[in-house]
Design a protein around this motif. Structure first.
Motif, mmCIF file in Angstrom:
data_model
loop_
_atom_site.group_PDB
_atom_site.id
_atom_site.type_symbol
_atom_site.label_atom_id
_atom_site.label_comp_id
_atom_site.label_asym_id
_atom_site.label_seq_id
_atom_site.Cartn_x
_atom_site.Cartn_y
_atom_site.Cartn_z
ATOM 1 N N UNK A 62 -18.663 18.964 -37.820
ATOM 2 C CA UNK A 62 -20.094 19.446 -37.913
ATOM 3 C C UNK A 62 -20.761 19.078 -36.941
ATOM 4 N N UNK A 63 -20.614 17.603 -36.414
ATOM 5 C CA UNK A 63 -21.262 16.921 -35.313
ATOM 6 C C UNK A 63 -21.025 17.600 -34.163
ATOM 7 N N UNK A 64 -19.664 17.985 -33.873
ATOM 8 C CA UNK A 64 -19.142 18.607 -32.533
ATOM 9 C C UNK A 64 -19.889 20.112 -32.690
ATOM 10 N N UNK A 65 -19.964 20.788 -33.649
ATOM 11 C CA UNK A 65 -20.377 22.045 -33.609
ATOM 12 C C UNK A 65 -21.979 22.310 -33.429
ATOM 13 N N UNK A 66 -22.694 20.981 -33.662
ATOM 14 C CA UNK A 66 -24.204 21.162 -33.474
ATOM 15 C C UNK A 66 -24.547 20.641 -32.048
ATOM 16 N N UNK A 160 -16.516 -0.706 -28.150
ATOM 17 C CA UNK A 160 -16.310 0.686 -28.434
ATOM 18 C C UNK A 160 -17.852 1.177 -28.526
ATOM 19 N N UNK A 161 -17.944 2.327 -28.674
ATOM 20 C CA UNK A 161 -19.219 3.002 -28.710
ATOM 21 C C UNK A 161 -19.388 3.114 -30.449
ATOM 22 N N UNK A 162 -20.366 2.884 -30.749
ATOM 23 C CA UNK A 162 -20.418 3.099 -32.766
ATOM 24 C C UNK A 162 -21.457 3.945 -32.954
ATOM 25 N N UNK A 163 -21.068 4.569 -34.224
ATOM 26 C CA UNK A 163 -21.804 5.346 -34.993
ATOM 27 C C UNK A 163 -21.693 5.288 -36.296
ATOM 28 N N UNK A 170 -26.175 11.307 -35.743
ATOM 29 C CA UNK A 170 -25.932 9.925 -35.073
ATOM 30 C C UNK A 170 -24.468 10.154 -34.360
ATOM 31 N N UNK A 171 -23.518 10.791 -34.935
ATOM 32 C CA UNK A 171 -22.184 10.887 -34.391
ATOM 33 C C UNK A 171 -22.213 11.746 -33.014
ATOM 34 N N UNK A 172 -23.126 13.075 -33.139
ATOM 35 C CA UNK A 172 -23.362 13.729 -32.156
ATOM 36 C C UNK A 172 -23.992 13.135 -30.863
ATOM 37 N N UNK A 173 -24.789 12.497 -31.268
ATOM 38 C CA UNK A 173 -25.780 11.860 -30.136
ATOM 39 C C UNK A 173 -24.945 10.633 -29.361
ATOM 40 N N UNK A 174 -24.301 9.917 -30.203
ATOM 41 C CA UNK A 174 -23.523 8.831 -29.635
ATOM 42 C C UNK A 174 -22.109 9.486 -28.747
#
Length: 216
Positions: A62-66, A160-163, A170-174
Motif C-alpha cells: 500500500x505504501x509503495x502504491x501511494x 538502518x532507516x526506521x519506520x 510513514x513507510x512511504x516517506x521513509x
C-alpha cells in the motif's frame, strides 16, 4: 537453561510463560563476516522471506502504491519460496502496481545477487524473534529500511532507516527519504558493515559452550 536468540525473545518468554529470568540465556545469532559491496545499484527494492500476516507485506504494498516517486523510478522484488497467492494478486491489481512488483525465487547465490544489487532492503515486520535478514543485507552492502520494533533496534542499532510498520504514510516517506539521499544510504552501508562485527558465530559458539559447561 533456556537459550534465547535476542533480549526481546527473552522478554516475551518471561512474560508469556512466567519463566524465571535466571533460567534464561541470551545468545545472539551470528553472521558470516565476509562482506560484499557494489557501488552501482539497480532500481529495485527487495523484500525477502515468507509473507505471513505479521511480515506486514500488505502495508508495504500500500505504501509503495501511494508513492508516485517509487512507482515511477523503482520496482519491488519479492524473493521467496512461493509465487503470489490469489489474494495477493488481487491486491496488486487493486493497487494498480501488478507490473511493478515482481516475484523471484532461487538459491543462496541468487539471493546474494539480489541483496548486492538492491537499492534498499525493506523489512516491514510487526514482530520477529531476531531478524537475521537485517544482517544478511548489511553483509552484502545493501542499505536497510525496516520497522522500528524493539528487536530490530537491538540487532541493527543505528545502521538502518526506521519506520512505523503500522503507518503506511510513514513507510512511504521513509523509503522516499532513503532513496533520494545517496549520502545517507552510503552512511548506512558503512554502519552496517560495522554492525555485523558484533554478531559472529564464534561469539555464539563461545557463549553457548560456556553456558553448557555450567549446566554439566
Amino acid at each position: 537453561k533456556i537459550f534465547c536468540i535476542s533480549n526481546n525473545t527473552k522478554k516475551d518468554l518471561i512474560n508469556h510463560y512466567n519463566i524465571d529470568s535466571s533460567k534464561t540465556v541470551v545468545s545472539h545469532l551470528g553472521m558470516d563476516q565476509k562482506i560484499y559491496f557494489k557501488i552501482k545499484k539497480k532500481k529495485y527494492l527487495l523484500f525477502v522471506g515468507s509473507r505471513s500476516s505479521y511480515k506486514n507485506l500488505n502495508n508495504l504494498l500500500v505504501a509503495f502504491s501511494k508513492s508516485i516517486y517509487l512507482k515511477k523510478n523503482y520496482k519491488l522484488i519479492i524473493f521467496g519460496d512461493r509465487n503470489f497467492t490469489a489474494d495477493e494478486t488481487f491486491l496488486l491489481n487493486k493497487l494498480k502496481i501488478y507490473k511493478k512488483v515482481i516475484f523471484r525465487t532461487g538459491d543462496d547465490d541468487d539471493l546474494k545477487k539480489y541483496y548486492t544489487n538492491a537499492s534498499l532492503f525493506v523489512f516491514p515486520s510487526k514482530y520477529e524473534g531476531f531478524g537475521l535478514p537485517l544482517l544478511e543485507a548489511m553483509r552484502f552492502g545493501c542499505p536497510v529500511v525496516c520497522s522500528n520494533i524493539a528487536v530490530f533496534k537491538e540487532v541493527a542499532g543505528n545502521s538502518c532507516f526506521y519506520f512505523n510498520p503500522n503507518n503506511v504514510i510513514n513507510i512511504k516517506t521513509t523509503l522516499e527519504r532513503a532513496l533520494k539521499s545517496h549520502s545517507l544510504r552510503k552512511k548506512k552501508i558503512k554502519q552496517g558493515f560495522q554492525q555485523i562485527k558484533k554478531f559472529t558465530w564464534k561469539k555464539t559458539a563461545v557463549k553457548t559452550y560456556k553456558e553448557y559447561k555450567k549446566i554439566i
